[in-house]
Design an enzyme around this catalytic site. Sequence first.
Site, PDB file in Angstrom:
ATOM      1  N   TYR A  74       0.828  -1.205   0.000  1.00  0.00           N
ATOM      2  CA  TYR A  74       0.000   0.000   0.000  1.00  0.00           C
ATOM      3  C   TYR A  74       0.861   1.252   0.000  1.00  0.00           C
ATOM      4  O   TYR A  74       2.064   1.204   0.267  1.00  0.00           O
ATOM      5  CB  TYR A  74      -0.948   0.006   1.198  1.00  0.00           C
ATOM      6  CG  TYR A  74      -0.294   0.359   2.522  1.00  0.00           C
ATOM      7  CD1 TYR A  74      -0.462   1.628   3.071  1.00  0.00           C
ATOM      8  CD2 TYR A  74       0.466  -0.566   3.232  1.00  0.00           C
ATOM      9  CE1 TYR A  74       0.123   1.967   4.287  1.00  0.00           C
ATOM     10  CE2 TYR A  74       1.050  -0.245   4.443  1.00  0.00           C
ATOM     11  CZ  TYR A  74       0.889   1.022   4.967  1.00  0.00           C
ATOM     12  OH  TYR A  74       1.479   1.356   6.157  1.00  0.00           O
TER      13      TYR A  74
ATOM     14  N   ARG B 113       8.154   4.031  -4.788  1.00  0.00           N
ATOM     15  CA  ARG B 113       8.237   3.047  -3.697  1.00  0.00           C
ATOM     16  C   ARG B 113       7.224   1.934  -3.894  1.00  0.00           C
ATOM     17  O   ARG B 113       7.493   0.767  -3.586  1.00  0.00           O
ATOM     18  CB  ARG B 113       8.036   3.722  -2.336  1.00  0.00           C
ATOM     19  CG  ARG B 113       8.259   2.760  -1.177  1.00  0.00           C
ATOM     20  CD  ARG B 113       8.234   3.462   0.165  1.00  0.00           C
ATOM     21  NE  ARG B 113       6.945   4.089   0.431  1.00  0.00           N
ATOM     22  CZ  ARG B 113       6.682   4.832   1.507  1.00  0.00           C
ATOM     23  NH1 ARG B 113       7.629   5.031   2.415  1.00  0.00           N
ATOM     24  NH2 ARG B 113       5.495   5.371   1.690  1.00  0.00           N
TER      25      ARG B 113
ATOM     26  N   ARG C  65      -7.123 -20.691  -2.026  1.00  0.00           N
ATOM     27  CA  ARG C  65      -6.161 -20.498  -0.946  1.00  0.00           C
ATOM     28  C   ARG C  65      -5.028 -21.520  -1.037  1.00  0.00           C
ATOM     29  O   ARG C  65      -5.231 -22.729  -0.904  1.00  0.00           O
ATOM     30  CB  ARG C  65      -6.861 -20.607   0.414  1.00  0.00           C
ATOM     31  CG  ARG C  65      -5.971 -20.174   1.573  1.00  0.00           C
ATOM     32  CD  ARG C  65      -6.679 -20.264   2.907  1.00  0.00           C
ATOM     33  NE  ARG C  65      -5.849 -19.735   3.975  1.00  0.00           N
ATOM     34  CZ  ARG C  65      -4.853 -20.402   4.559  1.00  0.00           C
ATOM     35  NH1 ARG C  65      -4.582 -21.647   4.170  1.00  0.00           N
ATOM     36  NH2 ARG C  65      -4.139 -19.857   5.523  1.00  0.00           N
TER      37      ARG C  65
ATOM     38  N   LYS D 114       6.582  -2.119   1.861  1.00  0.00           N
ATOM     39  CA  LYS D 114       5.419  -1.498   2.520  1.00  0.00           C
ATOM     40  C   LYS D 114       4.195  -2.403   2.345  1.00  0.00           C
ATOM     41  O   LYS D 114       3.297  -2.138   1.536  1.00  0.00           O
ATOM     42  CB  LYS D 114       5.160  -0.101   1.954  1.00  0.00           C
ATOM     43  CG  LYS D 114       4.237   0.750   2.834  1.00  0.00           C
ATOM     44  CD  LYS D 114       4.202   2.177   2.322  1.00  0.00           C
ATOM     45  CE  LYS D 114       3.236   3.048   3.129  1.00  0.00           C
ATOM     46  NZ  LYS D 114       3.684   3.273   4.503  1.00  0.00           N
TER      47      LYS D 114
ATOM     48  N   GLU E 210      12.105   2.145  14.263  1.00  0.00           N
ATOM     49  CA  GLU E 210      11.219   3.216  13.789  1.00  0.00           C
ATOM     50  C   GLU E 210       9.964   3.249  14.645  1.00  0.00           C
ATOM     51  O   GLU E 210       9.785   2.423  15.542  1.00  0.00           O
ATOM     52  CB  GLU E 210      10.859   3.005  12.323  1.00  0.00           C
ATOM     53  CG  GLU E 210      10.210   1.676  12.021  1.00  0.00           C
ATOM     54  CD  GLU E 210      10.121   1.375  10.526  1.00  0.00           C
ATOM     55  OE1 GLU E 210      10.244   2.307   9.710  1.00  0.00           O
ATOM     56  OE2 GLU E 210       9.925   0.200  10.185  1.00  0.00           O
TER      57      GLU E 210
ATOM     58  N   LEU F  47      11.324   1.029   7.002  1.00  0.00           N
ATOM     59  CA  LEU F  47      10.770   1.488   5.728  1.00  0.00           C
ATOM     60  C   LEU F  47      11.492   2.754   5.292  1.00  0.00           C
ATOM     61  O   LEU F  47      11.750   3.646   6.109  1.00  0.00           O
ATOM     62  CB  LEU F  47       9.278   1.768   5.880  1.00  0.00           C
ATOM     63  CG  LEU F  47       8.547   2.200   4.598  1.00  0.00           C
ATOM     64  CD1 LEU F  47       8.454   1.027   3.624  1.00  0.00           C
ATOM     65  CD2 LEU F  47       7.166   2.747   4.921  1.00  0.00           C
TER      66      LEU F  47
END
Length: 284
Positions: free
Chosen positions: A33, A52, A100, A148, A180, A204
Amino acid sequence: MTRTVYVNGSYLPEHEATVSIFDRGFLFADGVYEVTSVLGGKLIDFAGHAARLQRSLDELEMANPTTEEDLLEIHRELVRLNEIDEGLIYLQVTRGAADRDFAYPEDATPTLVLFTQAKSGLADNPMAKTGMKIISIEDQRWGRRDIKTVQLLYPSMGKMAAKAAGAHDAWMVEDGVVTEGTSNNAYIVKGNTIITRHLGHEILSGITRTAVLRMAQEAQMKVEERPFTMEEAKQADEAFVTSATTFVMPVVEIDGAAIGTGQPGDVVARLREIYIDEMRKAAV
């Protein structure tokens, strides 16, 4: 007002938007995302977020369902349709829907969704005047934090731990040093030197981080990219975090200990001012 959202090529009222229960983002957190801020109806650092996003997709061997040019137009159309002056646009890409199976499917079509959130006060956030209080927690996330992904359960747990302690956020600690924040990059200031964790799989690479460090150096501030401990942070003159939605936000207390004077300092205030001014000028 009902929001208009974007799902796989269509602009829809939010109550009509659906994604398959077999989507791997839902079943495996197999998705990435980005969040892009909007100021004055324009996008902040869109090119950085798009770059990114592509890196995250590449690291997970996931196809990009659109081009950067088309993605920009989708963002702009959502801003227009939802009349967003100040707020954010959330974007998520997953590997798509498939039976799945832990192995990646060979023929799944990626899922692309975007939605807006109106948030007044991004630039004039009152917390910039009072500062944040944070706590420290052990970093128990997976090892590829440079991607991310939508795997955000532990950061959510960290936010709740901070809330329970009467704080605003948590900084995560691994092997004795800060990695972070739960949704931001972490910094301390000693004299005229800004210190923040170097890039690697452990954190990140923040889009706001990149811009702020560049602007700090242009303003003749020294930057050191290295690990720092919580004890070092408590002895700092100032501390702050950066993210796409908080921009540059001062930290005034860590684990109950006041940082510097216990009030937002001049270095962080200046960095925030420079960042917002420059980003407004460069917004698209």
